[in-house]
Design an enzyme around this catalytic site. Sequence first.
Site, mmCIF file in Angstrom:
data_model
loop_
_atom_site.group_PDB
_atom_site.id
_atom_site.type_symbol
_atom_site.label_atom_id
_atom_site.label_comp_id
_atom_site.label_asym_id
_atom_site.label_seq_id
_atom_site.Cartn_x
_atom_site.Cartn_y
_atom_site.Cartn_z
ATOM 1 N N ALA B 46 0.938 -1.144 -0.023
ATOM 2 C CA ALA B 46 0.050 -0.107 0.038
ATOM 3 C C ALA B 46 0.825 1.182 0.035
ATOM 4 C CB ALA B 46 -0.913 -0.172 1.266
ATOM 5 N N THR B 47 0.552 2.400 -0.623
ATOM 6 C CA THR B 47 1.416 3.245 -0.882
ATOM 7 C C THR B 47 0.799 4.701 -0.128
ATOM 8 O OG1 THR B 47 0.371 3.590 -3.147
ATOM 9 C CG2 THR B 47 2.888 2.645 -2.640
ATOM 10 N N THR B 48 0.611 5.712 -0.939
ATOM 11 C CA THR B 48 0.845 7.232 -0.336
ATOM 12 C C THR B 48 -0.523 7.390 0.720
ATOM 13 O OG1 THR B 48 1.580 7.655 -2.430
ATOM 14 C CG2 THR B 48 0.763 9.489 -0.848
ATOM 15 N N ALA B 221 2.897 3.950 -8.206
ATOM 16 C CA ALA B 221 2.333 2.895 -7.220
ATOM 17 C C ALA B 221 1.331 3.562 -6.622
ATOM 18 C CB ALA B 221 3.294 2.558 -6.165
#
EC number: 3.4.25.1
Lengths: 235, 269
Positions: B46-48, B221
């Site tokens: 999971a990113t931002t 991403a």
Amino acid sequence: MTQQFYVSPEQLMKDRADFARKGIARGRSVVVISCADGIALIAENPSPSLHKIGEIYDKIAFAAVGKYNEFESLRQAGVRYADVRGYSYDREDVTARGLASVYAQSLGAVFTAEQKPFEVELAVAEVGFTQEQDHLYRLTFDGSIADENGFVVMGGLADQISDVVSGAWEPELTLAGAMQLALRALATNKEVDELPATAVEAAVLYRASESNRGSRRAFRRLLPEDMTRLLTEES
Amino acid sequence: MQDPSAGPLATQATSSFTEHLQRSRPELLPFNQSLPAGTVPPSPHATTIVALTYAGGVLMAGDRRATMGNIIASRHIEKVFPADEYSVLGIAGTAGLAIDITRLFQVELEHYEKIEGTLLSLVGKANRLGAMIRGNLPMAMQGMAVVPLFAGFDHGSGVGRLFSYDVTGGRYEEQEHHSVGSGSVFARGALKKLWKPNLSEENAVAVAVEALYDAADDDSATGGPDPVRQLWPVVYTVNRSGNRRVPERDLAAVAGAIVEARAAAGREA
């Protein structure tokens, strides 16, 4: 070497039961009432911090009479049981039935095996989407378990209080009506008609709390001002 | 359930759910595993996440993309969760572990509340989360790091506060705004330009969504607003009255306005 006196199992169990019953009868009472808005839990309890009523899980509450340290340890154990179960399976998989049977086993084991039985009586309440889905379990010091319909009364003067409640209880009761009934019932054998809001501890398990209150957790502790408002409300 | 008749019950008593699991059911903890030798196979990340303070509260937002190497593993993942009534957390890093740590943290806070009959202080909550991230350090050393961002309303001081963490569980209080994840460098640039003191809640939502838009613009991403699937970032606000998830239709309007403004500006970068 001294020989132990023989005491028959019947006598032993009877003595223990009498001992536990006496301890419970000394205490103040608790009333749990299922009503249209949910399940009302009311305890005669002047202390604002030492609770007789507690939240166990999303839809499940606990009420007790008897020795504080004993039922408090049972309440905490119940919270641990429910949280572990909900965490390892799912929140839906925590039920009052499961909790009540664990309590019944613990109480039964203590009653037969320990030096002294627990001087407590418990109620485990689970609110459902409809009143038919409500569950009220009553557990006694020896581990007996009863599935009650509509309401549970425990503690000293339970029979007299129960008479008052059963005379007026009906499924259509609102929360305010249930509270008023409970305060009238708890005043049995006192000089007053009804207990003041400050003399009781009260909580409620709201029905359909997801849609009505925006929270999965149905349990709310009621403050004295909430109680005063409910007591003046038309039932 | 521990035997309530046990003598040393009092010494066993703890208000911490994690400690209880550690003692009675350690296999249920998301961390605490001994990993076999070898490399970890690819797993969703999971990113931002962005978070910022505004007048009377704090806000957190996360995009909806999870990636596995150069593959999009999910377009629907949620990375921002309510921790309890007055706090939220967002997660970046290994998604599977992060979601379990979030679940454990939620139970931890609720468990404390039920056992003690009172809420944990905001800094108390932040410290508990730090301890969990530190517990995950052995996993992080194997490449399965979880980096959360934590925000909540502090009833003591009456303001929203923001905490970031490193993989060792170090807890740092952030002023104004912060961002974590692979797109965070781009989001941070946007936040620096867009954030102002005493933003209204409405403007704060717009700033957060625009920061995520910028992150998605430059970081593969991070997922941007997806009008085809009607997917918008997950945004939570926390203020004195508790946390609230910003409704989808508000986010659709905010995201739509940003896309329109950018198209009208007609610039490349």
